[in-house]
Motif scaffolding. Structure first.
Motif, short mmCIF file in Angstrom:
data_model
loop_
_atom_site.label_atom_id
_atom_site.label_comp_id
_atom_site.label_asym_id
_atom_site.label_seq_id
_atom_site.Cartn_x
_atom_site.Cartn_y
_atom_site.Cartn_z
N LEU A 7 9.45 -1.57 3.76
CA LEU A 7 9.23 -0.42 4.64
C LEU A 7 7.91 0.23 4.23
O LEU A 7 7.74 0.59 3.05
CB LEU A 7 10.39 0.56 4.51
N GLY A 8 6.99 0.38 5.20
CA GLY A 8 5.65 0.85 4.85
C GLY A 8 4.76 -0.33 4.51
O GLY A 8 3.89 -0.26 3.64
N SER A 9 4.97 -1.45 5.24
CA SER A 9 4.31 -2.72 4.87
C SER A 9 2.80 -2.72 5.14
O SER A 9 2.10 -3.58 4.61
CB SER A 9 4.96 -3.88 5.64
N THR A 10 2.33 -1.77 5.94
CA THR A 10 0.90 -1.76 6.27
C THR A 10 0.09 -0.87 5.32
O THR A 10 -1.13 -0.79 5.44
CB THR A 10 0.70 -1.25 7.71
N GLY A 11 0.76 -0.19 4.40
CA GLY A 11 0.07 0.75 3.52
C GLY A 11 -0.41 0.10 2.23
O GLY A 11 -0.35 -1.12 2.06
N SER A 12 -0.88 0.95 1.33
CA SER A 12 -1.43 0.47 0.06
C SER A 12 -0.37 -0.29 -0.75
O SER A 12 -0.59 -1.42 -1.18
CB SER A 12 -1.99 1.69 -0.71
N ILE A 82 7.25 3.80 2.32
CA ILE A 82 6.84 4.75 3.37
C ILE A 82 6.27 5.97 2.65
O ILE A 82 6.68 6.29 1.54
CB ILE A 82 8.08 5.14 4.21
N VAL A 83 5.34 6.67 3.31
CA VAL A 83 4.82 7.89 2.68
C VAL A 83 5.60 9.09 3.21
O VAL A 83 5.88 9.17 4.41
CB VAL A 83 3.29 8.02 2.90
N GLY A 84 6.02 9.97 2.29
CA GLY A 84 6.57 11.25 2.67
C GLY A 84 8.08 11.28 2.92
O GLY A 84 8.79 10.29 2.74
P1 NDP Z 1 -0.18 4.63 2.62
O1 NDP Z 1 -0.57 5.84 3.39
O2 NDP Z 1 -1.22 3.66 2.21
O3 NDP Z 1 0.94 3.84 3.43
C1 NDP Z 1 2.06 4.48 3.98
C2 NDP Z 1 2.90 3.50 4.74
O4 NDP Z 1 4.00 4.20 5.34
C3 NDP Z 1 2.16 2.81 5.87
O5 NDP Z 1 2.66 1.49 6.02
C4 NDP Z 1 2.54 3.66 7.07
O6 NDP Z 1 2.37 2.99 8.32
C5 NDP Z 1 4.00 3.91 6.75
N1 NDP Z 1 4.60 5.04 7.45
C6 NDP Z 1 4.14 6.29 7.56
N2 NDP Z 1 5.01 7.05 8.26
C7 NDP Z 1 6.04 6.24 8.61
C8 NDP Z 1 7.24 6.43 9.35
N3 NDP Z 1 7.56 7.59 9.89
N4 NDP Z 1 8.06 5.36 9.52
C9 NDP Z 1 7.74 4.15 9.00
N5 NDP Z 1 6.63 3.93 8.27
C10 NDP Z 1 5.78 4.96 8.09
O7 NDP Z 1 0.62 5.20 1.35
P2 NDP Z 1 0.82 4.50 -0.07
O8 NDP Z 1 1.14 3.06 0.09
O9 NDP Z 1 -0.27 4.90 -0.96
O10 NDP Z 1 2.12 5.29 -0.60
C11 NDP Z 1 3.41 5.00 -0.12
C12 NDP Z 1 4.42 5.66 -1.05
O11 NDP Z 1 4.28 5.08 -2.34
C13 NDP Z 1 4.19 7.16 -1.21
O12 NDP Z 1 5.42 7.79 -1.36
C14 NDP Z 1 3.42 7.25 -2.52
O13 NDP Z 1 3.63 8.47 -3.19
C15 NDP Z 1 4.03 6.09 -3.31
N6 NDP Z 1 3.17 5.53 -4.35
C16 NDP Z 1 1.96 4.95 -4.01
C17 NDP Z 1 1.15 4.43 -4.99
C18 NDP Z 1 -0.12 3.72 -4.63
O14 NDP Z 1 -0.77 3.16 -5.53
N7 NDP Z 1 -0.54 3.69 -3.40
C19 NDP Z 1 1.52 4.53 -6.42
C20 NDP Z 1 2.80 5.11 -6.64
C21 NDP Z 1 3.58 5.60 -5.64
P3 NDP Z 1 0.95 3.02 9.14
O15 NDP Z 1 0.02 2.15 8.38
O16 NDP Z 1 1.29 2.47 10.45
O17 NDP Z 1 0.53 4.46 9.14
#
Ligand code: NDP
Length: 369
Positions: A7-12, A82-84
């Motif tokens: 879940l959140g596969s497109t993020g970091s 997922i963030v948040g």
């Molecule tokens: P990103 O902003 O890079 O990615 C967030 C992801 O969540 C994206 O895939 C985004 O999709 C998705 N998303 C956002 N809102 C929704 C929603 N309502 N429903 C489904 N998916 C959703 O964040 P990070 O990867 O950096 O962080 C993600 C989590 O991991 C956070 O809680 C952060 O605190 C934690 N974390 C991150 C670290 C890191 O190195 N990055 C380290 C430690 C913890 P879309 O791309 O479509 O917006």
């Protein structure tokens, strides 16, 4: 073969998790994906990994869709990246259905602590932390008994503004705050790192994960981000986990635990690493850390108020509506309004709603001024 939902596969974190999984096709198969809005990348991932379209969902499909994915009968591990606060339904669903929850989404655990604990107890699910600090503590805890733990120490890089005074922080820009010195992460956590709210959320996260009193969880600033977390035991021994900053290590461990992957991410090169330094955090210049301890000690719905207000304040800062120093002010104002108890998930949702309303008003007053 472990079957994984991301879940959140497109993020970091999500994309780094897919990188780990692609390197180990014999160990992992992806059976579900979710993102917020990035339909194009989500579809490409689903095509590549053979995930059916009804198992690749977007935020617009609603919280039930995320919870459904987290509860899939054929899933063993749910990576919540997922963030948040939007991550809460998936966290609860994964635990209630007895899954391993590889948890990056700290906001759901911070805001929903008591209800997440209940879901874990009821459903028999397991949380394995992805946050590098908690992954480090999780590893160090293997070195002794729980009753022998005296102190947990979380390291903080200090972010881009380490060493600056309160006065010097009045005019920092969004670009300054997004320039993290050691980690490349999503925008929200990068801003949280610059205010030390990220560390504050992590202190509460550690309390929830390891059931250790807040007064025994400390933060130390360590700019090199090589030591990720430490546990001090009753005989004075401190065990620490060290590696170069690379989130694929804790992600891989959360997927594979209790085993370790046979591929190194971030091994330490001692000829490169040089000096490791440690210093106390500056609570005057970075008041968010103190606010988080305050909310954590107050308990009940206070951490949900802290988290909800912070999400609104960070978004307002990123939109240029309030200055960086306004983030802590908005959160403090929301907390001053008080917080109730948490008996069930509706109390958490209500605390989050109220916090956002208070924070929005505080933002409006500041942007009108
Ligand atoms: P990103 O902003 O890079 O990615 C967030 C992801 O969540 C994206 O895939 C985004 O999709 C998705 N998303 C956002 N809102 C929704 C929603 N309502 N429903 C489904 N998916 C959703 O964040 P990070 O990867 O950096 O962080 C993600 C989590 O991991 C956070 O809680 C952060 O605190 C934690 N974390 C991150 C670290 C890191 O190195 N990055 C380290 C430690 C913890 P879309 O791309 O479509 O917006």
């Amino acid at each position: 073969m472990r079957r994984v939902v991301i879940l959140g596969s497109t993020g970091s974190i999500g994309t780094q998790a897919l990188d780990v999984i692609r390197r180990h096709p014999d160990r992992y198969r992806v059976v579900g994906l979710a993102a917020g809005r990035n339909a194009e990348m989500l579809e490409a991932q689903a095509r590549e990994l053979g995930v059916p379209a009804d198992r690749a969902r977007l935020g617009a499909d609603g919280p039930e869709a995320l919870a459904e994915l987290a509860a899939l009968p054929d899933a063993d591990v749910v990576l919540n990246a997922i963030v948040g606060f939007a991550g809460l339904p998936a966290t609860l669903a994964a635990l209630e259905h007895g899954k391993r929850l590889a948890l990056a989404n700290k906001e759901s655990l911070v805001a929903g602590g008591p209800v997440v604990a209940r879901a874990r107890a009821r459903g028999g699910g397991e949380i394995v932390p992805v946050d590098s600090e908690h992954s480090a503590v999780h590893q160090a805890l293997r070195g002794g008994r729980r009753t022998e733990v005296r102190r947990i120490v979380l390291t903080a890089s200090g972010g881009p503004f380490r060493g600056r005074s309160r006065e010097e922080l009045h005019h920092v820009t969004v670009a300054d705050a997004l320039a993290h010195p050691t980690w490349n992460m999503g925008a929200k956590i990068t801003i949280d790192s610059s205010t030390l709210m990220n560390k504050g959320l992590e202190v509460i996260e550690a309390r929830e994960l390891f059931e250790v009193d807040l007064d025994r969880i400390e933060v130390v600033v360590h700019p090199q981000s090589v030591v990720h977390g430490m546990v001090e035991f009753s005989d004075g021994a401190t065990l620490a986990q060290l590696s170069m900053p690379d989130m694929r290590l804790p992600i891989g461990l959360a997927l594979a635990a209790p085993e370790r992957l046979d591929e190194p991410f971030g091994p330490v090169d001692w000829s490169e690493v040089g000096t490791l330094t440690f210093e106390p955090p500056d609570l005057d210049a970075f008041p968010c850390l103190g606010l988080a301890y305050e909310a954590g000690r107050a308990g009940g719905a206070a951490p949900a108020v802290l988290n909800g207000a912070n999400e609104v304040a960070v978004a307002a800062f990123l939109e240029g509506r309030i200055p960086w120093t306004g983030i802590a002010e908005v959160v403090a104002e929301a907390l001053q309004g008080g917080a109730g108890n948490v008996d069930d998930v509706s109390d958490v949702l209500e605390a989050d709603r109220v916090a956002r309303e208070r924070a929005r008003k505080a933002v409006e007053r500041r942007s009108a001024a």
